[in-house]
Design an enzyme around this catalytic site. Structure first.
Site, PDB file in Angstrom:
ATOM      1  CD  GLU A 114      -3.015  -0.814   0.069  1.00 30.60           C
ATOM      2  OE1 GLU A 114      -3.476   0.331  -0.107  1.00 30.60           O
ATOM      3  OE2 GLU A 114      -3.304  -1.765  -0.662  1.00 30.60           O
ATOM      4  CB  SER A 495     -55.631 -26.110  34.532  1.00 27.42           C
ATOM      5  OG  SER A 495     -56.964 -26.392  34.177  1.00 27.42           O
TER       6      SER A 495
END
Length: 864
Positions: A114, A495
């Site tokens: 780079e 229930s």
């Protein structure tokens, strides 16, 4: 007041007039020359232009202080209750390392690829910049496309900080200004550290460490020379050098980086040539996880809580979910969570099986990137061995299917022969190219069609004494539906609500041995509505029985009768105090007609098992920021105490954390309720769990329709709950009951989740009186002791509050002297039920007078 005159020293003043004349004598001859005036004005104009440009483009750029304090976005990492990594939340997958942690070889590879002059230039490489400007000018005139880049590493860092990828001169100017500011503020090593931690390298990897994991499943210190060189080619354009789609291009670019490293003197010639002959050696995308991403619905709940506490992105604060780098300790037990997901999915699939194949209603465009479209399709497959696929082609005997990774397989017609739900006909005949389906591998390259269950449900497990949620599964798969039915779905518990009713009765004078009549019960609702008559699930009546028996057999009429005598306002208050919900004052609420969530009901059962003391459910134990500082803790005992971190001993006794819980229920009543629900497991509606062979309590639930089936219960340490039902409630079929559908799901989970848990009995609180009673009549018994071998032993130990146990007793003999009376009462109850049914049908009836009880030969009082 008298003022004195100040004595000011008489300083000699310069002769400015003479100085001005001397300046003009020197400058005027030059100023009279035209070229001098032109150069002066041109220089002044250029300086003004430069200053204006600088001021315009430099406004809004990060200051030096901001650059020094900059921290890159980091993902949030979540661990389980034991510290095991279980999940990460990231939009940019990144692992931040210091410059010293990067091997020199990695640094050299990126510099060679780079910016070989990185350590010598002032932030901008002027020779490269001039070449880039020339190329930009040429291509702007000729229209030849995008110009080559001339950015240094410093400029790339500036570009990343600007978050601007636009292609224009203004962005390059701002980038150059920020590059100079970076060079004047940070050292070269700090700039390179930012670069190596922030650069995007594909596969959602930001930074070299994350890319090393994504491409090679290694840490940076484990990378070889060719691997480091390959990563260094990716900043330009990761997609252009993909190791699968552009293998040769990636190899050529990697070998270029190796050659540059040799030319820059970083490696020797033999190293260069040996590395250039090495294959890329990358792994398949998606196989780089060091741990399985677990949790599903649990982690989605954690994510929502973290966003609520700290925000989502960097703009929401320094500790945001997707940028703050948080370390989160969750309460999730990975083993229990996996077991809950598997058990619920199996339960849903078993219930849904045999009902036919259901089309997902999703298609992809086969003319485009069908693999990418399929990968993005929000389809949850649930089971690890189920895969989503797309029908590519179809012939008479088989279909060609494709997968998200681009691979293909075949689906024989025989493996898709199930009928289409609600339509009929073989599912294979309904398949069309482009249709998204679910399949399971049946052999090499061959697959069988599967269907995502239409029925849904949820399961949750909670630690009794702390409230920590250990497992949470809110549906079949969170990818297909993020709607968490464990916390968001309001359903009727049926229930499963009755323990709330009965524990309120136990607090108000009722005992487990109290006789309650299981007989028709009607309530006058007014002239417009008439009578409301309640019924049992089986539409039958059983006469007088103990309250315990009514709970174990889940008799609606007994619960309604107890609620009527106790008072619904008291029951509604208990439900509110336990966090189950705020319900209206209707008698039907006592048998579960109100709506609640799995989380609320499980927490209420945990309170019962905790002796009536409150617990608060939580999914997060504590949160640390990226520097290891605790910024959130669910248990704030230290904050309440104020002296957890005392620098030295103050000579006083060890500080004791104060209790932060409230006594919501009478502890003896809470234990009585738990003890009664142990009977539900031993001889009631949940006997399927009896062979787990450990102390368990629980209660099943089935709502009218039935539209929902439930089971909630657990051990003294862990309580779990599960429900199944359609998202848009509709009947599940007459076979569906809590004991048949929901309890087996809990059992499958418990066989895995509780395998390593010690078998601890439920401990009675101080004051409980243990009395031997006849299970059928509730009378006290002497001379016979209960047996643990037979769960239906006629004599059991029963828990009573002081002064509530039966005073009189009888010796247990062969047969029950009250059986004849009980049988006649049962006959009366059945007759009353028939009368109610006929009256509701509009038939005029005359109430017959029951025959007198035959009591001859029975004792008038019980023997002492």
């Amino acid at each position: 007041m008298k003022f004195e005159r100040l004595n000011v020293p008489q300083w000699p003043l310069p002769d400015l007039v003479a100085f001005n004349e001397r300046v003009h004598q020197r400058i005027d001859p030059w100023w009279e020359r035209k070229w001098v005036r032109l150069l002066t004005w041109a220089g002044l104009g250029l300086f003004t232009l430069f200053a204006a440009v600088w001021i315009y483009f430099a406004s809004g750029l990060p200051s030096s202080q901001t650059l020094l304090a900059y921290q890159p976005p980091l993902p949030t990492n979540v661990r389980g209750y034991d510290g095991t990594p279980v999940q990460t939340f990231a939009r940019e997958r990144r692992v931040e390392l210091s410059y010293d942690e990067y091997p020199p070889m990695v640094v050299q590879a990126f510099i060679s690829a780079e910016d070989k002059n990185f350590f010598t230039h002032p932030g901008i490489d002027f020779s490269g910049l001039l070449g880039a400007v020339a190329d930009f000018t040429k291509k702007s005139v000729t229209g030849g496309g995008r110009a080559k880049g001339g950015s240094t590493i410093t400029q790339q860092v500036a570009k990343y900080l600007l978050k601007d990828s636009s292609y224009n001169i203004g962005r390059k100017i701002r980038e150059a200004i920020l590059a100079f500011r970076l060079e004047s503020t940070l050292s070269k090593q700090q700039i390179l550290e930012l670069y190596l931690n922030s650069i995007f390298l594909g596969r959602n990897a930001y930074g070299v460490q994350a890319a090393a994991r994504a491409y090679f499943d290694k840490d940076v210190n484990e990378l070889t020379l060719p691997e480091a060189a390959y990563l260094a080619v990716l900043p330009k354009a990761p997609a252009n050098y993909d190791p699968v789609r552009a293998t040769q291009k990636a190899l050529d670019r990697r070998n270029y980086v190796l050659r540059e490293m040799y030319r820059n003197g970083y490696i020797k010639e033999e190293q260069w040539k040996a590395a250039a002959t090495t294959p890329l050696g990358t792994i398949r995308y998606g196989s780089n996880e060091k741990f399985a991403q677990q949790g599903g619905y649990f982690m989605e709940e954690v994510r929502r809580e973290l966003i609520k506490q700290f925000g989502e992105g960097a703009n929401d604060g320094p500790n945001s979910l997707y940028a703050g780098g948080l370390w989160v300790r969750s309460s999730m037990d990975p083993t229990m969570q996996d077991a809950a997901a598997q058990a619920l999915r199996d339960g849903l699939a078993n219930f849904d099986g045999g009902r036919g194949w259901r089309d997902l209603g999703m298609t992809v465009d086969l003319n485009g990137d069908w693999a990418g479209q399929l990968d993005r399709a929000a389809v949850g497959t649930g089971f690890p061995d189920w895969r989503k696929a797309v029908v590519l082609d179809k012939s008479d005997g088989q279909a060609t299917i494709g997968f998200a990774n681009g691979s293909r397989g075949t689906l024989p017609a025989s493996a898709a022969s199930m009928p289409v739900r609600g339509v009929g006909g073989a599912a294979f005949d309904s398949l069309k190219p482009g249709m998204v389906i679910i399949v399971k591998q049946a052999g090499p390259g061959s697959y069988a069609l599967r269907s995502v269950p239409e029925v849904s449900g949820a399961m949750l497990a909670e630690e009794v004494h702390t409230g920590r949620i250990l497992a949470m599964q809110g549906g079949f798969d969170v990818i297909g539906s993020s709607y968490n039915r464990a916390t968001q779905a309001l359903r009727q518990p049926g229930s499963a609500f009755k323990p709330i009713t009965y524990v309120t009765a136990l607090e108000n004078g009722v005992t487990p041995a109290t006789i309650v009549v299981d007989a028709p019960f009607c309530v006058w609702q007014g002239a417009g509505l008439g009578n409301k008559c309640f019924v049992n699930f089986d539409k039958r009546y059983s006469g007088p029985h103990t309250m315990r028996w009514g709970v174990e057999q889940s008799r609606n009429l007994m619960a309604i009768r107890v609620a009527s005598e106790t008072g619904m306002p008291k029951i509604i208050k208990t439900a509110h105090d336990l966090g189950v919900g705020d319900f209206p004052n209707y008698l039907s609420i006592a048998i579960g007609a109100g709506e609640t969530t799995v989380l609320r009901l499980v927490n209420a059962y945990a309170i019962l098992a905790n002796g009536g003391r409150s617990v608060r459910p939580s999914t997060i134990d504590y949160v640390e920021d990226r520097n290891g500082k605790v910024i959130y803790r669910t248990d704030n005992r230290c904050a309440v105490m104020g002296n957890c971190n005392a620098p030295e001993w103050d000579g006083k006794p060890m500080p004791r954390p104060p209790s932060q819980t409230k006594q919501l229920l009478d502890p003896m009543a809470a234990f009585q309720m738990v003890h009664i629900m142990e009977g539900v497991i031993q001889r009631g509606t949940a006997t399927i769990l009896r062979d787990l062979n450990r102390p368990l309590f629980g209660k099943t639930g089935t709502t009218s329709g039935p539209t929902n089936v439930w089971f909630v219960g657990g051990t003294p340490d862990i309580v779990g709950g599960v429900y199944l039902g359609y998202d848009h409630p509709r009947p599940m079929g007459g076979y569906a009951q809590g004991g048949r559908i929901a309890a087996p799901v809990f059992k499958q989970w418990a066989q895995v989740a509780l395998a390593s848990q010690p078998k601890i009995p439920f401990v009675a609180p101080a004051g409980i009186r243990w009395v031997r009673i006849d299970r059928a009549t509730g009378k006290r018994v002497f001379g016979i002791f209960p047996t643990t071998d037979d769960p239906k032993s006629p004599v059991i130990w029963e828990a009573f509050q002081p002064q509530t146990e039966p005073r009189r007793s009888f010796g247990r003999t062969q047969g029950n002297p009250y059986d004849q009376q009980a049988q006649q009462a049962q006959q009366v109850a059945q007759l009353q039920g028939q009368l109610v049914q006929r009256r509701q049908a509009g038939v005029t009836v005359h109430r017959p007078r029951p025959a007198p009880l035959q009591t001859a030969g029975l004792p008038t009082q019980n023997a002492l």
